[in-house]
Design an enzyme around this catalytic site. Structure first.
Site, PDB file in Angstrom:
ATOM      1  CB  SER A  47      -0.875   0.004   1.265  1.00 55.39           C
ATOM      2  OG  SER A  47      -1.523   1.242   1.428  1.00 55.39           O
ATOM      3  CE1 TYR A  60      -3.671  -2.003   5.113  1.00 55.67           C
ATOM      4  CE2 TYR A  60      -2.764   0.153   4.553  1.00 55.67           C
ATOM      5  CZ  TYR A  60      -3.377  -1.029   4.172  1.00 55.67           C
ATOM      6  OH  TYR A  60      -3.690  -1.241   2.855  1.00 55.67           O
TER       7      TYR A  60
END
Length: 182
Positions: A47, A60
């Site tokens: 990401s 994350y």
């Protein structure tokens, strides 16, 4: 999405397990057969959060950054074996958790834009076909911003804040907190 100090240890373990441990274990399980055949390609979905570290995304972002490093190490370790790996690094994708976060936050970080899911699929196929180490999927070019962030971290941090991603996640956390307050 929560403030880091409010995350439970169980939640941290879940994020680490799903985003990092699972791909590493699956890769370890798949590698022997790939090596025996003398070909194969591992694709890890990272990401942009792993490249930029947005607010309220600590676990994350850490796991997604680790996937990029893991993929790079795999490429180095198995070079010339017929087995390779690629990291796909999407920004906001118009699927999955993003629409829920957008609803919670009230608006999207306009400067970064969003990508349709088929662009991620195209990036995966291109990465495998061309044996690319990393493919960023975002409607606007962000690699220059990421390079600038690496060269000038303080200015890069300021620029990253201007994309709207930090405020987006902050609003999503605040909205989630309002929902949980009795």
């Amino acid at each position: 999405t929560s403030a880091y100090h409010e995350l439970s240890e169980e939640n941290l373990h879940d994020i680490l397990g799903i985003n990092l441990e699972a791909p590493m274990v699956l890769t370890r399980l798949a590698l022997p057969a790939m090596l025996e055949r003398g070909r194969g390609h591992i694709v890890n979905i990272s990401s942009l959060a792993g490249k930029s570290g947005p607010a309220f995304q600590e676990p994350y972002a850490a796991t997604k950054a680790a996937l990029v490093a893991f993929t790079s190490s795999l490429r180095a370790s198995y070079r010339h074996s017929g087995v390779s790996a690629s990291a796909i690094v999407p920004g906001f994708v118009q699927a999955g958790i993003y629409p829920r976060l957008k609803d919670r936050a009230g608006s999207a970080p306009v400067l970064l834009g969003t990508s349709p899911p088929h662009k991620v699929v195209e990036a995966i196929l291109d990465a495998i076909d061309r044996d690319l180490p990393e493919v960023i999927v975002n409607p606007i070019p962000v690699r220059p911003l990421l390079a600038f962030m690496a060269l000038c971290p303080r200015v890069g941090e300021w620029l990253s804040g201007k994309t709207g991603a930090n405020d987006f996640f902050r609003r999503a956390v605040e909205a989630g907190n309002r929902r949980q307050t009795p």
